[in-house]
Design an enzyme around this catalytic site. Structure first.
Site, mmCIF file in Angstrom:
data_model
loop_
_atom_site.group_PDB
_atom_site.id
_atom_site.type_symbol
_atom_site.label_atom_id
_atom_site.label_comp_id
_atom_site.label_asym_id
_atom_site.label_seq_id
_atom_site.Cartn_x
_atom_site.Cartn_y
_atom_site.Cartn_z
ATOM 1 N N ASP A 1 1.554 0.100 6.840
ATOM 2 C CA ASP A 1 1.413 1.193 5.877
ATOM 3 C C ASP A 1 2.731 1.354 5.118
ATOM 4 O O ASP A 1 3.803 1.381 5.748
ATOM 5 C CB ASP A 1 1.124 2.517 6.605
ATOM 6 N N GLU B 1 -2.548 2.194 0.544
ATOM 7 C CA GLU B 1 -1.288 1.557 0.913
ATOM 8 C C GLU B 1 -1.380 0.861 2.267
ATOM 9 O O GLU B 1 -0.369 0.539 2.893
ATOM 10 C CB GLU B 1 -0.156 2.588 0.937
#
Length: 411
Positions: free
Chosen positions: A294, A336
Site C-alpha cells: 500500500d 493504491e
C-alpha cells in the site's frame, strides 16, 4: 513524426486532407500542387518521406505521371482518383501502388489514412504464403510487398509446417487448399488445435468452384477464404481487415487484463495468473512468496496536491516496482493497493522491497509532493490455496501499517 508527401491540386480535396491531418499528431503533410513541384521536392528530399498520397490526374500530369514519379523513388504510393476505371485500377495495383482510392466521400479519405497507419505497423507483420504454384506465390508477393509486409514462401504443406514451427511469430498464413504432402485443409485443422485465432490468422485459397469449400475451410479454423483467381484489391482488403480485427481483439484483451493507468495486471488478471502459478508450485512441491503493498498516505497526496499528482505517483511507483521485480507477477488490485507473487523466499523478497523503498524515496513525480513511501506484508509458504497466501500477506501488511508505515513485515 512521419512526413507524408501529398500531390493534389483540388482545393476541396486539400481542405479535407488538411482537416484529417490535423487530427493525426504523428503525421506531417507536405503539399505539392503539381508534378513540377513534386519533382523538385523528391529530388532534394525524397529520403525524408514515409509515404505519398497522389492525385492520378493533375494539370501537368494528366496520365498518372505523378504516380510514376513517386514509384521511381520507391515510396509507398496511395493513389486518389476522381473517376473509376477498372482497367486503370488493375494496372496501378500490378505496378505496385499501395491502393487505388476513389475520391467520392469522406470515408474514402479516412480509408487512405487507415492505409498509412497500416504501413507503419506492417513492417512488423510476417506473412507465410503456402502455395505449390510458383506463379501464384509470385503474384501474391507482388501484391503484398507494397504494403511493407515481411513475406515468406512455402511450396507445399510440409514446408509450411516446418517454417511455422521454426518461426512461431508468423502473424498471417495464406494457404492453398490443395498442395503436395499435407493438404492446406488438413494443415488448418492441425494448426487450430495448437494456435488460437489471435495468435495466427489463416486465409484459405482454392480454385475449386464448390461453394461449400469456403464454409468448410472457415468452420475448421480459417479466418477468411479467397477463391482463385482473385484481384489484387480483394487480397489486400482481406489481409488488412483480418489484421485490424486481430489487433482489435488484442486491444480488447489488453484492456480486460491490464490496468489502464499503470500498465500492471488488474485484479482479475492478477488472480487468474496467480492461481496458475500457485497450481504449478503445488505440482512441483515448491513454495511461493506473496506480497501485499500500500502506498502510504496516498489520500493526502490526492487531497493536497491534486488527483493528477496521485496518478503520477501511481505510475512512477508501478514503473519502479516492475523494474525491481522483472520476473515476478505484479498487479494493481485497486486504488493504491498492489500485490506480487514471486518464487523468492520471504527474506530475499523483504530485502528487495527495502531497496525498492529507497528508490521510491528519490522519485520525482509532482512538484512539491512528498517522497513516495509504501508499507508491505510478505508471506512465504505453501497453504491450500492462493487466497490463503494473499490473506496471510495482507495480515502482515496490516502489522506494517500499525507499526508506523514505511516498512515491510515478512515471515
Amino acid at each position: 513524426m512521419r512526413n507524408i508527401l501529398v500531390i493534389e491540386d483540388s482545393p476541396m480535396v486539400l481542405k479535407i486532407l488538411e482537416h484529417l491531418f490535423r487530427q493525426e499528431t504523428g503525421l506531417q503533410p507536405v503539399f505539392c500542387a503539381s508534378l513540377a513541384e513534386a519533382e523538385v521536392m523528391l529530388e532534394t528530399s525524397a529520403e525524408l518521406f514515409f509515404a505519398a498520397i497522389v492525385d492520378l490526374h493533375l494539370p501537368d500530369a494528366p496520365n498518372g505521371e505523378s504516380v510514376d514519379l513517386v514509384m521511381r523513388y520507391k515510396l509507398p504510393c496511395i493513389v486518389l482518383s476522381g473517376s473509376y476505371n477498372e482497367q486503370r485500377r488493375d494496372e496501378l495495383l500490378l505496378k505496385g501502388v499501395v491502393d487505388y482510392v476513389l475520391k467520392d466521400n469522406q470515408h474514402s479519405y479516412e480509408y487512405a489514412f487507415r492505409l498509412i497507419h497500416r504501413l507503419e505497423s506492417n513492417s512488423q507483420v510476417k506473412i507465410l504464403v503456402a502455395e505449390d504454384s510458383e506463379a501464384t506465390r509470385h503474384y501474391i508477393r507482388h501484391i503484398l510487398t507494397p504494403h511493407r509486409y515481411q513475406i515468406i514462401e512455402a511450396s507445399d504443406g510440409d514446408d509450411a509446417l516446418r517454417i511455422l514451427n521454426e518461426q512461431p511469430d508468423i502473424d498471417l498464413f495464406v494457404v492453398d487448399h490443395s498442395m503436395p504432402g499435407i493438404s492446406g485443409f488438413e494443415l488448418v485443422k492441425l494448426l487450430r488445435q495448437q494456435m488460437k485465432r489471435n495468435e495466427l490468422i489463416i486465409i484459405g485459397l482454392s480454385a475449386d468452384a464448390k461453394g461449400s469449400l469456403s464454409a468448410k475451410f472457415i468452420k475448421h479454423g480459417a479466418d477468411d477464404f479467397l477463391r482463385k483467381p482473385f484481384c489484387p484489391e480483394e487480397l489486400n482488403c482481406r489481409v488488412m481487415s483480418t489484421l485490424e480485427r486481430r489487433d482489435l481483439m488484442r486491444a480488447l484483451k489488453q484492456a480486460a487484463q491490464y490496468d489502464a493507468l499503470t500498465g500492471l495486471r488488474n485484479r482479475r488478471a492478477f488472480h487468474e495468473h496467480g492461481q496458475q502459478l500457485f497450481e504449478q508450485a503445488q505440482r512441483s512441491g515448491k513454495h511461493l512468496s506473496v506480497a501485499m503493498l500500500d502506498l502510504d498516505f496516498f489520500k493526502r497526496i490526492n487531497d493536497e496536491h491534486g488527483h493528477a499528482s496521485g496518478d503520477a505517483a501511481l505510475i512512477a511507483f508501478a514503473k519502479a516496482f516492475s523494474s525491481q521485480f522483472p520476473h515476478a507477477l505484479i498487479g494493481r488490485l485497486g486504488g493504491e493497493e498492489f500485490a506480487m507473487v514471486s518464487s523468492e523466499d520471504g527474506a530475499s523478497l523483504g530485502k528487495a522491497l527495502d531497496q525498492l523503498r529507497e528508490r521510491c524515496a528519490g522519485l520525482k513525480y509532482a512538484v512539491g509532493a512528498p517522497p513516495l513511501s509504501f508499507s508491505a506484508g510478505v508471506y512465504h509458504g505453501h497453504p491450500e490455496d492462493l487466497e490463503s497466501l494473499l490473506h496471510q500477506a495482507d495480515l502482515r501488511l496490516y502489522q506494517a501499517k500499525t507499526q508506523g508505515r514505511g516498512r515491510t513485515h515478512w515471515q
